[in-house]
Design a protein around this motif. Structure first.
Motif, short mmCIF file in Angstrom:
data_model
loop_
_atom_site.label_atom_id
_atom_site.label_comp_id
_atom_site.label_asym_id
_atom_site.label_seq_id
_atom_site.Cartn_x
_atom_site.Cartn_y
_atom_site.Cartn_z
N THR A 1 0.85 -1.18 0.00
CA THR A 1 0.00 0.00 0.00
C THR A 1 0.89 1.24 0.00
OG1 THR A 1 -0.10 0.22 2.41
CG2 THR A 1 -1.72 -1.24 1.35
N PRO A 2 0.39 2.37 -0.50
CA PRO A 2 1.17 3.60 -0.41
C PRO A 2 1.55 3.94 1.03
CG PRO A 2 -0.66 3.88 -1.94
CD PRO A 2 -0.86 2.56 -1.27
N GLU A 3 0.66 3.64 1.96
CA GLU A 3 0.93 3.93 3.37
C GLU A 3 2.12 3.12 3.89
OE1 GLU A 3 -2.93 5.31 2.21
OE2 GLU A 3 -2.09 3.28 2.09
N GLU A 4 2.23 1.86 3.46
CA GLU A 4 3.37 1.03 3.86
C GLU A 4 4.67 1.60 3.31
OE1 GLU A 4 1.22 -3.37 4.25
OE2 GLU A 4 1.97 -2.68 2.29
N VAL A 5 4.64 2.04 2.07
CA VAL A 5 5.84 2.64 1.47
C VAL A 5 6.26 3.87 2.25
CG1 VAL A 5 6.75 3.81 -0.58
CG2 VAL A 5 5.35 1.74 -0.84
N VAL A 6 5.31 4.72 2.58
CA VAL A 6 5.62 5.96 3.30
C VAL A 6 6.13 5.67 4.71
CG1 VAL A 6 4.62 8.07 4.26
CG2 VAL A 6 4.06 7.37 1.92
N ASP A 7 5.53 4.72 5.39
CA ASP A 7 6.01 4.35 6.72
C ASP A 7 7.47 3.92 6.67
OD1 ASP A 7 3.66 4.92 8.06
OD2 ASP A 7 2.89 2.86 7.95
N ASP A 8 7.81 3.07 5.69
CA ASP A 8 9.20 2.62 5.55
C ASP A 8 10.12 3.80 5.23
OD1 ASP A 8 8.51 0.01 6.06
OD2 ASP A 8 8.53 -0.62 3.96
N ALA A 9 9.63 4.71 4.38
CA ALA A 9 10.45 5.86 4.00
C ALA A 9 10.73 6.77 5.20
CB ALA A 9 9.75 6.65 2.89
N LEU A 10 9.73 7.07 5.97
CA LEU A 10 9.90 7.97 7.11
C LEU A 10 10.78 7.34 8.18
CD1 LEU A 10 6.33 9.54 7.35
CD2 LEU A 10 8.39 10.52 6.34
N LYS A 11 10.69 6.04 8.36
CA LYS A 11 11.59 5.35 9.31
C LYS A 11 13.03 5.45 8.84
CE LYS A 11 8.14 1.98 10.89
NZ LYS A 11 7.72 0.54 10.83
N ALA A 12 13.25 5.25 7.54
CA ALA A 12 14.61 5.33 6.98
C ALA A 12 15.15 6.76 7.10
CB ALA A 12 14.61 4.88 5.53
N LEU A 13 14.29 7.75 6.90
CA LEU A 13 14.70 9.15 7.02
C LEU A 13 15.16 9.45 8.44
CD1 LEU A 13 14.78 11.86 5.41
CD2 LEU A 13 12.55 12.37 6.44
N GLU A 14 14.42 8.96 9.41
CA GLU A 14 14.77 9.18 10.81
C GLU A 14 16.10 8.53 11.17
OE1 GLU A 14 11.38 7.64 12.82
OE2 GLU A 14 10.13 9.40 12.39
N LYS A 15 16.42 7.41 10.50
CA LYS A 15 17.67 6.69 10.78
C LYS A 15 18.86 7.26 10.01
CE LYS A 15 15.40 2.25 11.73
NZ LYS A 15 15.23 0.84 11.25
N GLY A 16 18.59 8.17 9.08
CA GLY A 16 19.68 8.75 8.28
C GLY A 16 20.18 7.85 7.18
N GLU A 17 19.38 6.90 6.76
CA GLU A 17 19.80 5.98 5.72
C GLU A 17 19.79 6.66 4.35
OE1 GLU A 17 17.16 2.68 6.05
OE2 GLU A 17 17.95 2.03 8.00
N PRO A 18 20.69 6.25 3.43
CA PRO A 18 20.69 6.85 2.10
C PRO A 18 19.66 6.25 1.17
CG PRO A 18 22.49 5.30 2.30
CD PRO A 18 21.84 5.36 3.65
N THR A 19 19.32 4.96 1.39
CA THR A 19 18.47 4.22 0.46
C THR A 19 17.57 3.29 1.24
OG1 THR A 19 20.36 4.16 -1.06
CG2 THR A 19 18.47 2.77 -1.62
N VAL A 20 16.33 3.17 0.81
CA VAL A 20 15.45 2.17 1.40
C VAL A 20 14.68 1.48 0.28
CG1 VAL A 20 13.58 3.84 1.85
CG2 VAL A 20 13.65 1.67 3.10
N VAL A 21 14.71 0.16 0.28
CA VAL A 21 13.91 -0.65 -0.63
C VAL A 21 12.71 -1.15 0.17
CG1 VAL A 21 13.81 -2.74 -2.04
CG2 VAL A 21 15.90 -1.34 -2.00
N THR A 22 11.53 -0.74 -0.22
CA THR A 22 10.33 -1.10 0.52
C THR A 22 9.73 -2.39 -0.05
OG1 THR A 22 8.79 0.15 -0.89
CG2 THR A 22 9.87 1.36 0.89
N GLY A 23 8.86 -3.01 0.72
CA GLY A 23 8.12 -4.15 0.19
C GLY A 23 8.60 -5.51 0.61
N GLY A 24 9.59 -5.58 1.51
CA GLY A 24 9.97 -6.86 2.06
C GLY A 24 11.02 -7.63 1.28
N LEU A 25 11.15 -8.93 1.62
CA LEU A 25 12.22 -9.78 1.13
C LEU A 25 12.19 -9.95 -0.38
CD1 LEU A 25 14.61 -11.66 1.69
CD2 LEU A 25 12.95 -13.51 2.09
N ALA A 26 11.02 -10.10 -0.97
CA ALA A 26 10.93 -10.33 -2.41
C ALA A 26 11.59 -9.20 -3.20
CB ALA A 26 9.47 -10.48 -2.83
#
Length: 262
Positions: free
Chosen positions: A207-232
């Motif tokens: 869902t778009p909401e899941e993507v945004v949640d992952d993005a905001l968590k990565a932003l808070e951690k200072g990560e450069p890149t986040v691949v959303t959507g799990g192991l696949a």
């Protein structure tokens, strides 16, 4: 209160960013082509969260569109603390048979508008030594994608560009994050004119909401890149490490050369 500028804010991931950030009491500047959708969203968010929401109706594929957005924000004396370059689209099919102007518009929106807006707001963030930029790429940016050739190439640009900026700007207190979603429940497949047989072939749709949640968590951690959507999706973006490029491109070509109704 901080202020976020979101492009492509009328639906999908952009709208989800607006809703999530509004819930965090972030003021918003929403940019998209659809006046009706933007005004409706702005009204809802103002009423629900008691925040300031500005609307800029603009097609970023138009000449000087980024200048118009920047000038509007400057005239309103707004400070953008978070820039989210979300606007973009894809186009499915054999490149030689697709509409050429649409391919150029895709490059204009997915790359040139993103670069232009980043170049306008990044120096201001560096001067303040604070601010964040989120650029939306895709898992398609990690390898060539036959039948999505221009789209995947634009997302590869966004991925490389954003990771480089992350490194360049860390010492200035500015964080740059690139978000790489997999298949997401938006209008992407419809707008890209995917065959129905391919559009519905992926069982794992975020869902778009899941993507945004992952993005905001990565932003808070200072990560450069986040691949959303799990192991696949992690497996997909790392496939080039284990398969020769020729084999990988052939595999993708067979998968995406869909047969079915448009």
């Amino acid at each position: 209160m901080s202020t976020a500028l979101i492009t492509g804010a009328s639906g999908g991931i952009g709208k989800a960013f607006a809703e999530k950030l509004a819930a965090r009491k972030t003021n918003l500047v929403l940019v998209a082509r659809s006046s009706e959708k933007l005004q409706q969203l702005a009204t809802e968010l103002r009423q629900k969260y008691k925040i300031q929401v500005e609307v800029i109706v603009k097609d970023l594929t138009e000449t000087n569109a980024s200048n118009a957005v920047f000038d509007t924000i400057k005239s309103q004396e707004l400070t953008i603390d978070l820039l989210i370059n979300n606007a973009g689209f894809g186009d499915y099919g054999d490149f030689a048979e697709r509409d050429g102007e649409r391919q150029l518009n895709m490059i204009q929106l997915n790359i040139m508008a993103l670069v232009d807006l980043t170049h306008k707001f990044l120096p201001l963030m560096r001067q303040r030594r604070s601010g964040s930029i989120i650029n939306i790429s895709s898992i398609a940016g990690f390898q060539p994608m036959p039948y999505l050739s221009v789209y995947a190439a634009t997302k590869a640009f966004v991925l490389s560009f954003s990771e480089a900026l992350w490194a360049e700007n860390r010492d200035y207190g500015v964080h740059v994050l690139v978000v790489c979603p997999g298949p997401t429940g938006t209008d992407f497949f419809t707008e890209a004119k995917f065959p129905q047989s391919l559009a519905g072939s992926n069982n794992k749709i975020s869902t778009p909401e899941e993507v945004v949640d992952d993005a905001l968590k990565a932003l808070e951690k200072g990560e450069p890149t986040v691949v959303t959507g799990g192991l696949a999706n992690q497996i997909i973006v790392n496939a080039h490490r284990f398969l020769p490029r020729e084999s990988l491109v052939n595999l993708v070509a067979k998968q995406f050369k869909g047969v079915g109704d448009w």
